[in-house]
Design an enzyme around this catalytic site. Structure first.
Site, mmCIF file in Angstrom:
data_model
loop_
_atom_site.group_PDB
_atom_site.id
_atom_site.type_symbol
_atom_site.label_atom_id
_atom_site.label_comp_id
_atom_site.label_asym_id
_atom_site.label_seq_id
_atom_site.Cartn_x
_atom_site.Cartn_y
_atom_site.Cartn_z
ATOM 1 N N LEU A 106 0.671 -1.000 0.045
ATOM 2 C CA LEU A 106 0.287 -0.478 -0.250
ATOM 3 C C LEU A 106 0.476 0.835 0.231
ATOM 4 O O LEU A 106 1.966 0.888 1.064
ATOM 5 C CB LEU A 106 -0.830 0.005 1.240
ATOM 6 C CG LEU A 106 -2.277 -0.647 1.284
ATOM 7 C CD1 LEU A 106 -2.754 -1.022 2.299
ATOM 8 C CD2 LEU A 106 -3.176 0.026 -0.035
ATOM 9 N N ASP A 107 0.812 2.527 -0.923
ATOM 10 C CA ASP A 107 1.797 3.337 -1.323
ATOM 11 C C ASP A 107 1.431 4.131 0.419
ATOM 12 O O ASP A 107 0.859 4.049 1.832
ATOM 13 C CB ASP A 107 0.901 4.481 -2.017
ATOM 14 C CG ASP A 107 0.711 3.678 -3.109
ATOM 15 O OD1 ASP A 107 1.406 2.501 -3.579
ATOM 16 O OD2 ASP A 107 -0.254 4.342 -4.060
ATOM 17 N N TYR A 108 2.170 4.728 0.652
ATOM 18 C CA TYR A 108 2.800 5.675 1.765
ATOM 19 C C TYR A 108 1.450 6.714 2.049
ATOM 20 O O TYR A 108 1.374 6.467 3.266
ATOM 21 C CB TYR A 108 4.143 6.864 1.707
ATOM 22 C CG TYR A 108 4.589 7.156 2.854
ATOM 23 C CD1 TYR A 108 5.148 6.511 3.779
ATOM 24 C CD2 TYR A 108 4.268 8.507 2.504
ATOM 25 C CE1 TYR A 108 5.409 8.198 4.699
ATOM 26 C CE2 TYR A 108 4.394 9.438 3.700
ATOM 27 C CZ TYR A 108 5.595 9.032 5.148
ATOM 28 O OH TYR A 108 5.483 9.417 6.039
ATOM 29 N N SER A 161 -1.566 5.551 1.384
ATOM 30 C CA SER A 161 -2.827 5.388 1.087
ATOM 31 C C SER A 161 -2.834 4.542 2.715
ATOM 32 O O SER A 161 -1.974 4.399 3.410
ATOM 33 C CB SER A 161 -3.017 3.834 0.333
ATOM 34 O OG SER A 161 -2.724 5.130 -1.093
#
Length: 278
Positions: A140-142, A144
């Protein structure tokens, strides 16, 4: 057995990460360094080492659900990953010098170095599993948040993350402004951004929050920053992104930053979803 599969089954890391370790010369078989990602290993007779430490087969798998908060890096240690969790190609890309310090100006002069503060990682939250060799299932993105699984089950990780498995992953998304039905149709069919093809998806509007639009998005590949790039293709900016389900496994009421062990029935469900014998 391929060396990357063996390392994954031993709970060292994912298959993809194992390939990186092999290419870097950090893996040896019977004290001999191997650099070919397709190298085979005899799991019965060979002895495998990573960074000089003997690899031991996992006898018990752990499965953890974590509600990742925004501002947490999807890795077990922060080696100045970028927002997607992937390493920068070099220090220059992150504004660092060769020693990993940030270049800043002092009274207008360049050259002073200040050590960057490590960002919070997954391991900072899951206290009860710090002694386990768990790794994240996908990323998961930073920026998100939401459902992130962690395990030492390499086969399940591979199945859940490989695009060919087409495991549905559901997200709550909020974008700036409104969106036309024609744009939704484009997203559902799949888009190409900077030469990268993003496959079909399920997208539906679920509400309006002020000037923003809330949507539910289901994707089946899970490529790097996939949803954000999808919406870029129709000139929409994502301001909130949260994963709420993998297949029918849902985040539920787990608090932000909280974690729990999966139940036996949940593990059985994931194994069936991945066509694994458990």
């Amino acid at each position: 057995m391929r060396i990357n599969k063996y390392l994954a089954e031993c709970g060292v890391c994912s298959r993809r990460k194992a390939d990186e370790l092999v290419k870097a010369g950090r893996v040896s078989v019977n004290k001999k360094v191997v650099r070919e990602v397709g190298s085979e290993v005899d799991e019965t007779n060979d002895t495998v080492f990573v960074d000089g430490k003997k690899v031991v087969r996992v006898t018990h798998y752990d499965y953890v659900m974590f509600n990742k908060p925004k501002g947490c890096v999807t890795t077990m240690n922060d080696e100045r990953d970028n927002k997607s969790g992937r390493k920068k190609s070099d220090a220059e890309g992150d504004g660092l010098n060769a020693s990993g310090r940030e270049r800043v100006s002092v009274d207008g002069a360049q050259g002073a170095d200040v050590k960057k503060k490590p960002r919070r990682t997954v391991i900072d939250y899951i206290d009860g599993y710090k002694d386990k060799r768990l790794f994240p299932v996908g990323r998961l993105d930073y920026d998100s948040e939401g459902l992130l699984l962690l395990t030492n089950d390499g086969d399940m990780t591979y199945k859940l993350t490989h695009p060919s498995s087409e495991i549905p992953k559901t997200y709550v998304v909020r974008i700036e402004g409104s969106i036309e039905e024609s744009d939704l149709a484009i997203l559902r069919k799949g888009v190409t951004v900077d030469g990268v093809k993003y496959g079909r998806s399920k997208v539906r509007v679920t509400g309006v929050e002020g000037n923003d639009t809330r949507l539910e998005v289901v994707i089946f590949e899970g490529k790097n920053r996939e949803i954000r790039r999808m919406f870029e293709a129709v000139e929409k900016n994502v301001v909130f992104l949260k994963r709420v389900a993998i297949g029918e496994l849902r985040l539920g009421g787990l608090s932000r930053g909280g974690y729990r062990e999966l139940s036996e029935s949940e593990v059985t469900y994931l194994a069936k979803l991945c066509n694994l014998q458990r």
